[in-house]
Design a protein around this motif. Structure first.
Motif, PDB file in Angstrom:
ATOM      1  N   GLY A   1       4.172   0.122  -1.024  1.00 40.71           N
ATOM      2  CA  GLY A   1       5.261  -0.214  -1.853  1.00 40.71           C
ATOM      3  C   GLY A   1       5.479  -1.249  -2.667  1.00 40.71           C
ATOM      4  N   SER A   2       5.413  -2.333  -1.657  1.00 37.03           N
ATOM      5  CA  SER A   2       6.357  -3.749  -1.784  1.00 37.03           C
ATOM      6  C   SER A   2       6.269  -4.338  -3.155  1.00 37.03           C
ATOM      7  CB  SER A   2       6.833  -4.659  -0.795  1.00 37.03           C
ATOM      8  OG  SER A   2       6.514  -5.819  -1.179  1.00 37.03           O
ATOM      9  N   GLU A   3       6.510  -4.902  -4.141  1.00 37.83           N
ATOM     10  CA  GLU A   3       6.305  -6.067  -5.091  1.00 37.83           C
ATOM     11  C   GLU A   3       6.026  -7.085  -4.869  1.00 37.83           C
ATOM     12  OE1 GLU A   3       9.111  -5.671  -8.551  1.00 37.83           O
ATOM     13  OE2 GLU A   3       8.961  -3.905  -8.654  1.00 37.83           O
ATOM     14  N   GLU A   4       5.680  -7.380  -3.519  1.00 36.28           N
ATOM     15  CA  GLU A   4       5.416  -8.639  -3.112  1.00 36.28           C
ATOM     16  C   GLU A   4       4.137  -8.964  -2.650  1.00 36.28           C
ATOM     17  OE1 GLU A   4       7.116 -11.280  -1.509  1.00 36.28           O
ATOM     18  OE2 GLU A   4       8.659 -10.996  -1.957  1.00 36.28           O
ATOM     19  N   TRP A   5       3.210  -7.027  -3.417  1.00 36.23           N
ATOM     20  CA  TRP A   5       1.524  -7.522  -3.782  1.00 36.23           C
ATOM     21  C   TRP A   5       1.691  -6.923  -5.416  1.00 36.23           C
ATOM     22  CZ3 TRP A   5      -1.370  -7.976   0.096  1.00 36.23           C
ATOM     23  CH2 TRP A   5      -1.222  -7.835   1.519  1.00 36.23           C
ATOM     24  N   PRO A   6       0.797  -7.804  -5.885  1.00 41.85           N
ATOM     25  CA  PRO A   6       0.221  -7.391  -7.204  1.00 41.85           C
ATOM     26  C   PRO A   6       0.273  -6.045  -7.730  1.00 41.85           C
ATOM     27  CG  PRO A   6      -0.519  -9.339  -5.985  1.00 41.85           C
ATOM     28  CD  PRO A   6      -0.217  -8.838  -5.011  1.00 41.85           C
ATOM     29  N   LEU A   7      -0.490  -6.028  -8.502  1.00 43.26           N
ATOM     30  CA  LEU A   7      -0.091  -4.270  -8.519  1.00 43.26           C
ATOM     31  C   LEU A   7      -1.570  -3.302  -8.944  1.00 43.26           C
ATOM     32  CD1 LEU A   7       0.428  -2.131 -10.331  1.00 43.26           C
ATOM     33  CD2 LEU A   7       0.165  -2.653 -12.859  1.00 43.26           C
ATOM     34  N   ILE A   8      -2.390  -4.484  -8.507  1.00 43.84           N
ATOM     35  CA  ILE A   8      -3.733  -3.825  -7.800  1.00 43.84           C
ATOM     36  C   ILE A   8      -4.128  -3.623  -6.856  1.00 43.84           C
ATOM     37  CG2 ILE A   8      -6.259  -4.486  -7.832  1.00 43.84           C
ATOM     38  CD1 ILE A   8      -5.741  -6.356 -10.412  1.00 43.84           C
ATOM     39  N   PRO A   9      -3.297  -4.518  -5.405  1.00 39.11           N
ATOM     40  CA  PRO A   9      -3.677  -4.074  -4.320  1.00 39.11           C
ATOM     41  C   PRO A   9      -2.182  -2.924  -3.925  1.00 39.11           C
ATOM     42  CG  PRO A   9      -2.618  -6.329  -4.118  1.00 39.11           C
ATOM     43  CD  PRO A   9      -3.333  -6.066  -6.010  1.00 39.11           C
ATOM     44  N   ARG A  10      -2.187  -2.381  -4.557  1.00 35.54           N
ATOM     45  CA  ARG A  10      -0.862  -1.885  -4.220  1.00 35.54           C
ATOM     46  C   ARG A  10      -1.137  -0.166  -5.000  1.00 35.54           C
ATOM     47  NH1 ARG A  10       3.755  -4.375  -7.719  1.00 35.54           N
ATOM     48  NH2 ARG A  10       3.602  -3.113  -8.607  1.00 35.54           N
ATOM     49  N   GLN A  11      -2.014  -0.072  -5.933  1.00 33.16           N
ATOM     50  CA  GLN A  11      -2.580   0.805  -6.607  1.00 33.16           C
ATOM     51  C   GLN A  11      -3.510   1.233  -5.158  1.00 33.16           C
ATOM     52  OE1 GLN A  11      -4.084  -0.731 -10.485  1.00 33.16           O
ATOM     53  NE2 GLN A  11      -2.768   1.001 -11.028  1.00 33.16           N
ATOM     54  N   ASP A  12      -4.137   0.365  -5.055  1.00 35.95           N
ATOM     55  CA  ASP A  12      -5.711   0.766  -3.589  1.00 35.95           C
ATOM     56  C   ASP A  12      -4.666   1.327  -2.464  1.00 35.95           C
ATOM     57  OD1 ASP A  12      -7.260  -0.359  -5.287  1.00 35.95           O
ATOM     58  OD2 ASP A  12      -7.699  -2.302  -4.746  1.00 35.95           O
ATOM     59  N   PHE A  13      -3.711   0.268  -2.241  1.00 31.85           N
ATOM     60  CA  PHE A  13      -3.424   0.661  -0.904  1.00 31.85           C
ATOM     61  C   PHE A  13      -2.678   2.464  -0.580  1.00 31.85           C
ATOM     62  CE2 PHE A  13      -2.319  -3.508   0.115  1.00 31.85           C
ATOM     63  CZ  PHE A  13      -2.990  -4.649   0.358  1.00 31.85           C
ATOM     64  N   GLY A  14      -2.110   2.550  -1.594  1.00 29.49           N
ATOM     65  CA  GLY A  14      -2.148   3.937  -1.988  1.00 29.49           C
ATOM     66  C   GLY A  14      -2.857   5.460  -1.841  1.00 29.49           C
ATOM     67  N   ASN A  15      -4.335   4.659  -2.972  1.00 33.70           N
ATOM     68  CA  ASN A  15      -5.135   5.889  -2.078  1.00 33.70           C
ATOM     69  C   ASN A  15      -5.460   5.685  -1.202  1.00 33.70           C
ATOM     70  OD1 ASN A  15      -5.184   6.343  -5.294  1.00 33.70           O
ATOM     71  ND2 ASN A  15      -6.501   4.842  -5.207  1.00 33.70           N
ATOM     72  N   ILE A  16      -5.720   4.209  -0.258  1.00 32.47           N
ATOM     73  CA  ILE A  16      -6.260   4.552   0.973  1.00 32.47           C
ATOM     74  C   ILE A  16      -5.511   5.629   2.172  1.00 32.47           C
ATOM     75  CG2 ILE A  16      -6.413   2.743   3.287  1.00 32.47           C
ATOM     76  CD1 ILE A  16      -7.291   0.617   1.131  1.00 32.47           C
ATOM     77  N   GLU A  17      -4.183   5.198   2.186  1.00 38.15           N
ATOM     78  CA  GLU A  17      -3.275   6.166   3.008  1.00 38.15           C
ATOM     79  C   GLU A  17      -2.783   7.881   2.539  1.00 38.15           C
ATOM     80  OE1 GLU A  17       0.763   4.695   3.211  1.00 38.15           O
ATOM     81  OE2 GLU A  17      -0.172   3.457   4.523  1.00 38.15           O
ATOM     82  N   ARG A  18      -3.466   7.840   1.397  1.00 39.86           N
ATOM     83  CA  ARG A  18      -3.673   9.302   1.018  1.00 39.86           C
ATOM     84  C   ARG A  18      -5.321  10.243   0.972  1.00 39.86           C
ATOM     85  NH1 ARG A  18      -1.603   9.608  -5.260  1.00 39.86           N
ATOM     86  NH2 ARG A  18      -2.468  11.560  -5.348  1.00 39.86           N
ATOM     87  N   GLN A  19      -5.448   9.212   0.868  1.00 36.80           N
ATOM     88  CA  GLN A  19      -7.294   9.374   1.878  1.00 36.80           C
ATOM     89  C   GLN A  19      -7.477   9.860   3.154  1.00 36.80           C
ATOM     90  OE1 GLN A  19     -10.798   6.898   1.502  1.00 36.80           O
ATOM     91  NE2 GLN A  19     -11.727   7.657   1.691  1.00 36.80           N
ATOM     92  N   GLN A  20      -7.036   9.103   4.054  1.00 33.70           N
ATOM     93  CA  GLN A  20      -7.074   9.306   5.275  1.00 33.70           C
ATOM     94  C   GLN A  20      -5.646  10.663   5.936  1.00 33.70           C
ATOM     95  OE1 GLN A  20      -7.877   7.512   8.266  1.00 33.70           O
ATOM     96  NE2 GLN A  20      -7.023   8.721   9.349  1.00 33.70           N
ATOM     97  N   ARG A  21      -5.179  10.960   4.428  1.00 33.50           N
ATOM     98  CA  ARG A  21      -4.315  12.612   5.174  1.00 33.50           C
ATOM     99  C   ARG A  21      -5.106  13.481   4.724  1.00 33.50           C
ATOM    100  NH1 ARG A  21       0.147   9.116   3.780  1.00 33.50           N
ATOM    101  NH2 ARG A  21      -0.083   9.848   0.989  1.00 33.50           N
TER     102      ARG A  21
END
Length: 450
Positions: A397-417
């Motif tokens: 969730g770090s704002e060091e990442w632009p918005l688009i990667p943050r959106q993708d990363f959240g999906n990936i971890e939710r998908q794994q669970r």
């Protein structure tokens, strides 16, 4: 180009082998026995991007590349020569170097007992040599264990298997599509990483299709003022060697007609490009925004705007000393395309820029991976640039990442669970949009079956 069939080839890789390209067994993303099989049968035998060439510009510079349980040293041994060695002292296996740096004096020195090697891997000093039986210190047997090395797209690729096919053979047919885009001349604009709680395959697969844009990145399509059809980016190809590509389908027109002149087209292009530039900071950069800003009052028919925009981009870059690709239609048709390079690397080029991804297992846990992102661009010819600066590892969730990667990363971890849901059995793939993912798994099985 080789289009793969709808059914997977026969495989002896075990009960988790792909038998239907429409379904990927969920266990392939978390089963520890399957993960261990990958570590033994895939990573020691496959070509993989180990570093960017600009990371080792001078003789003696090195980078450690690690994947699964393996560590490789990539070393510039000459002006036009790069070698890679398995990172273990020939005495008692101590890793010879970590991270990145420079081997001073052209010597690779073990920190444990001080044994030394020249940059070419030949032994140069064996402290305590007299204490060994002569056959235990045979100079030929004490050479560092070499990997195959090749360079392409501005990167160094390694293969631990000396008998594996060459990099040139393994990359086919991608070079003929990507080389004209000058990806080899691009340099790092920014580079950062994240550790995700997800399997390495699940992470890279999130970027192998584009029809998730409407739900995951609604600001991208809404910023363009358009209704985004699922099959707008459906021109997907699966290739031999496990590679895949995704490009705009020329038979689909996703852009609504917002007006009858070039001014409306300019406003539409600006809206889209601003969202991408702000939300990704790659593929579209501020310099590209400035070019389109200059076209806001252009007088032309809507269908002429695209050509005028390309003309303006070329003019600006030429004035800045930046050489864009030759402007032939076949080459420029690949601006905005997405290219998956088996097993864990991607390049998305646009406007003389690109975004690139690499994903690796980084522990003994199949549900964790190390994910790197590079923003790349063409710089003025002849401009001297130092080694790229790594901007660090940042959480989801770090704002060091632009918005688009943050959106993708959240999906990936939710998908794994979600994979662990008791009633869920397999990933269900759309042939039209996601066959590149199936192709990855089918080619992976060819390694696991050996």
């Amino acid at each position: 180009m080789t289009q793969i069939g709808t059914r997977a080839a026969d495989s002896t890789a075990g009960p988790l082998a792909i038998t239907d390209r429409a379904f990927i067994p969920r266990e392939r993303y978390y089963d520890k026995a399957f993960f261990q099989l990958e570590n033994e049968a895939l990573w020691p035998h496959v070509w993989q991007m180990a570093c960017r060439m600009e990371e080792i510009p001078k003789v003696g510079d090195y980078v450690e590349y690690s994947v699964a349980n393996y560590s490789i040293l990539v070393v510039r041994t000459g002006e036009d020569e790069i070698k890679a060695y398995q990172n273990a002292c020939r005495h008692r296996a101590t890793q010879l170097a970590l991270g990145c740096g420079t081997f001073r004096g052209g010597q690779i020195v073990c920190p444990f007992h001080g044994w030394r090697w020249n940059l070419d891997g030949t032994p140069s000093g064996l402290y305590g040599k007299a204490g060994f039986d002569p056959h235990a210190v045979d100079p030929e047997d004490l050479k560092l264990i070499e990997c195959q090395v090749g360079t392409w797209a501005g990167c160094v690729f390694i293969n631990m298997d000396r008998d594996a096919p060459s990099l040139e053979e393994a990359m086919q047919p991608l070079p003929k599509h990507l080389d004209p885009l000058k990806v080899a001349d691009m340099r790092v604009y920014w580079w950062k990483a994240i550790r995700l709680k997800a399997n390495w395959k699940l992470a890279i697969e999130a970027f192998m299709e584009s029809w998730h844009l409407m739900a995951t990145h609604p600001q991208v399509v809404q910023g363009a003022g358009e209704t985004f059809p699922a099959d707008y980016l459906s021109a997907q190809n699966s290739y031999e060697n496990g590679h895949a590509s995704l490009a705009h389908d020329p038979d689909h027109e996703a852009h609504a007609d917002l007006g009858a002149d070039g001014k409306a087209e300019a406003e539409k292009a600006l809206a889209f490009m601003r969202v991408v530039a702000e939300g990704l900071q790659a593929m579209v950069l501020d310099k590209d925004i400035a070019v389109i800003e200059g076209l806001r009052n252009i007088e032309c028919a809507p269908e002429e705007f695209s050509a005028r925009m390309i003309e303006a981009l070329y003019s600006w870059n030429s004035g800045a000393g930046i050489k864009l690709p030759d402007p032939d239609p076949e080459t420029l048709a690949n601006w905005g395309s997405q290219w998956f390079i088996f097993p864990n690397f991607m390049i998305h080029p646009m406007y003389g820029n690109a975004i690139s991804y690499r994903v690796r297992p980084d522990s003994d846990d199949p549900e964790h991976c190390y994910f790197e992102v590079w923003s790349l661009t063409l710089y003025p010819e002849g401009e001297k640039r130092g080694k790229p600066v790594f901007d660090g590892v940042h959480p989801t969730g770090s704002e060091e990442w632009p918005l688009i990667p943050r959106q993708d990363f959240g999906n990936i971890e939710r998908q794994q669970r979600g994979l662990h849901t008791p009633g869920y059995k397999a990933q269900r793939l759309a042939r039209q949009y996601e066959d590149g993912i199936a192709n990855l798994h089918v080619h992976l099985d060819s390694y696991l079956a050996r």
